[in-house]
Design a protein around this motif. Structure first.
Motif, mmCIF file in Angstrom:
data_model
loop_
_atom_site.group_PDB
_atom_site.id
_atom_site.type_symbol
_atom_site.label_atom_id
_atom_site.label_comp_id
_atom_site.label_asym_id
_atom_site.label_seq_id
_atom_site.Cartn_x
_atom_site.Cartn_y
_atom_site.Cartn_z
ATOM 1 N N LEU A 97 -10.834 -1.043 -8.246
ATOM 2 C CA LEU A 97 -10.408 -0.057 -9.238
ATOM 3 C C LEU A 97 -9.755 1.118 -8.510
ATOM 4 N N ASP A 98 -8.622 1.571 -9.031
ATOM 5 C CA ASP A 98 -7.919 2.708 -8.436
ATOM 6 C C ASP A 98 -8.171 3.992 -9.186
ATOM 7 N N VAL A 105 -10.123 2.112 -3.224
ATOM 8 C CA VAL A 105 -9.283 2.591 -2.128
ATOM 9 C C VAL A 105 -9.035 4.074 -2.369
ATOM 10 N N VAL A 106 -9.649 4.899 -1.533
ATOM 11 C CA VAL A 106 -9.616 6.351 -1.739
ATOM 12 C C VAL A 106 -8.335 6.949 -1.161
ATOM 13 N N SER A 107 -7.694 7.789 -1.958
ATOM 14 C CA SER A 107 -6.472 8.480 -1.551
ATOM 15 C C SER A 107 -6.552 9.920 -2.039
ATOM 16 N N ILE A 159 -7.001 4.693 1.899
ATOM 17 C CA ILE A 159 -5.641 4.212 1.756
ATOM 18 C C ILE A 159 -4.973 4.208 3.131
ATOM 19 N N ILE A 160 -4.216 3.164 3.410
ATOM 20 C CA ILE A 160 -3.549 2.996 4.698
ATOM 21 C C ILE A 160 -2.044 3.039 4.482
ATOM 22 N N ALA A 161 -1.327 3.757 5.341
ATOM 23 C CA ALA A 161 0.130 3.843 5.224
ATOM 24 C C ALA A 161 0.754 2.555 5.745
ATOM 25 N N ASP A 209 1.908 10.994 4.993
ATOM 26 C CA ASP A 209 1.304 12.301 4.748
ATOM 27 C C ASP A 209 0.369 12.274 3.545
ATOM 28 N N GLU A 210 0.254 11.121 2.872
ATOM 29 C CA GLU A 210 -0.602 11.004 1.700
ATOM 30 C C GLU A 210 -1.772 10.058 1.983
ATOM 31 N N VAL A 211 -2.484 10.336 3.044
ATOM 32 C CA VAL A 211 -3.698 9.602 3.406
ATOM 33 C C VAL A 211 -4.834 10.618 3.493
#
Length: 393
Positions: A192-193, A232-234, A261-263, A272-274
């Motif tokens: 779940l996101d 997956v946490v972001s 979350i992995i780039a 830059d969004e990790v």
């Protein structure tokens, strides 16, 4: 109760105040003391999924205690102390097909020319178990799109490994769940996101994705399969942890697993969004706080669990991933290949991986895909248009 028995080390498990405690005896028991202390500290601070006179289920990621599979957990820990590489976990991408178009999909660039057959998948799993794996994870794409998934699960040697499965919930029907349970599936990880329907569907790129996830959770639970909410946490959903937990509690789920979350894949341009180190500390605090509660699912926060305070990064050291076309990677989130199981034995590829400069060291303090130097040397240098995963020389 005895959970590991060899001529030089014996490990016993007991319960104190509904907490599991491990201790060792034997000529080389001193080798086991450090990791047993670390594990006992975790057991002391955190609740198990269930406990009774005959069995303790601590997590969907750990086999029941006692039992022959848990003995292999201890064996793998002892091997790690002796600097022997054992792939505790083997994950297999059984298909790249998927009904969703997740905006953060790590496998989005993987466009395989073939899909492994049932026999190739089962053969690879047998080889992984022979190397010491005790956790087999079926991954995708969407795993439910393989009509032979039940057969794959049934052919995992349950005396040596537990079988788990990742899914978005798509096509995880009541009948399918019952068949998977009968085949011996230990746990289903339903991703779940967002705890909110509209936002989850937006992330998945498909209307109805949220409903699929909720229905899949309910069907798996009704069949007696342990259910794990895989998040997956972001930076986009880290403020929703309490809402995620409330939803998992309402659905009577057994665990809530938090990854980062992995780039990579569709998120490659979002380095830059990790999550930050501060976010990892936040996840650690959340895990400990929720696991002090007597009710509700247990929480496993992998950025903390696989961080410097506990076990470090598993990729290429205690985890290997096989893509749906047979390419062997250090983990499901590192787009680098060291060989293909259709061309070489898994043991040969695993040894090659261990000799590579990126994975030769015994440990890494945290996820290597978060390491700027690793990314600059290996990820940013992947040629434009190259096949993913990229085959390292």
């Amino acid at each position: 109760m005895r959970v590991y028995d060899s001529s030089v080390i014996k490990v016993n498990a007991s319960t104190e105040n509904e907490k599991m405690v491990l201790d060792a005896e034997g000529p080389l028991s001193h080798l086991a003391k450090p990791f047993l202390k670390r594990i006992n500290n975790i057991f002391a601070e955190e609740k198990p999924i269930s406990i009774n006179e005959d069995e303790i289920i601590f997590s969907t990621w750990i086999p029941p205690v006692p039992g022959p599979v848990f003995s292999r957990v201890i064996s793998a820990e002892i091997a790690a102390i002796r600097k022997k590489r054992v792939p505790d976990q083997i994950s297999v991408g059984i298909t790249a097909r998927c009904p969703n178009r997740c905006i953060h999909c790590g496998a989005a660039d993987i466009k395989p020319e073939k899909e492994l057959t049932l026999e190739e998948i089962c053969g690879a799993i047998d080889q992984g178990i022979e190397l010491g794996s005790y956790l087999v994870s079926f991954d995708g794409g969407e795993t439910m799109l393989r009509n032979d998934l039940v057969e794959m699960v049934s052919r995992v040697d349950k005396t040596k490994a537990i079988a788990t499965c990742f899914t978005s919930g798509f096509k995880l029907s009541e009948e399918r769940a019952k068949d998977l349970k009968a085949a011996g599936l230990y746990a289903a990880r339903i991703s779940l996101d967002s705890p909110f329907e509209a936002e989850h569907d937006r992330f998945r790129g498909r209307s109805g994705a949220y409903k699929d996830a909720i229905d899949g959770i309910k069907n798996a639970d009704a069949a007696g399969i342990l259910t794990d909410m895989f998040v997956v946490v972001s930076p986009h959903n880290i403020d929703d942890l309490e809402e995620f937990y409330s939803l998992a509690s309402d659905l009577k789920m057994k665990e809530m697993s938090l990854y980062e979350i992995i780039a990579v894949g569709r998120w490659l341009e979002h380095e830059d969004e990790v999550i930050s180190d501060k976010d990892v500390s936040r996840l650690q605090a959340f895990q400990k706080s929720m696991n002090r509660r007597s009710e509700g699912p247990r929480v496993t926060a992998f950025p903390y669990f696989m961080g410097p305070e506990l076990f470090g990064c598993f990729a290429g050291r205690r985890w290997l991933h096989i893509a749906s076309d047979g390419e062997v990677m250090p983990c499901a989130y590192t787009p680098l290949s060291f060989g293909n199981i259709c061309e070489e034995p898994l043991e040969t590829i695993w040894k090659r991986m261990g000799k590579h400069s990126a994975y030769r060291k015994d440990d890494a303090a945290y996820c290597m895909m978060r390491n700027p130097e690793f990314r600059k040397k290996y990820i940013h240098t992947i040629p434009t248009g190259a096949r993913i995963p990229y085959r390292l020389k």
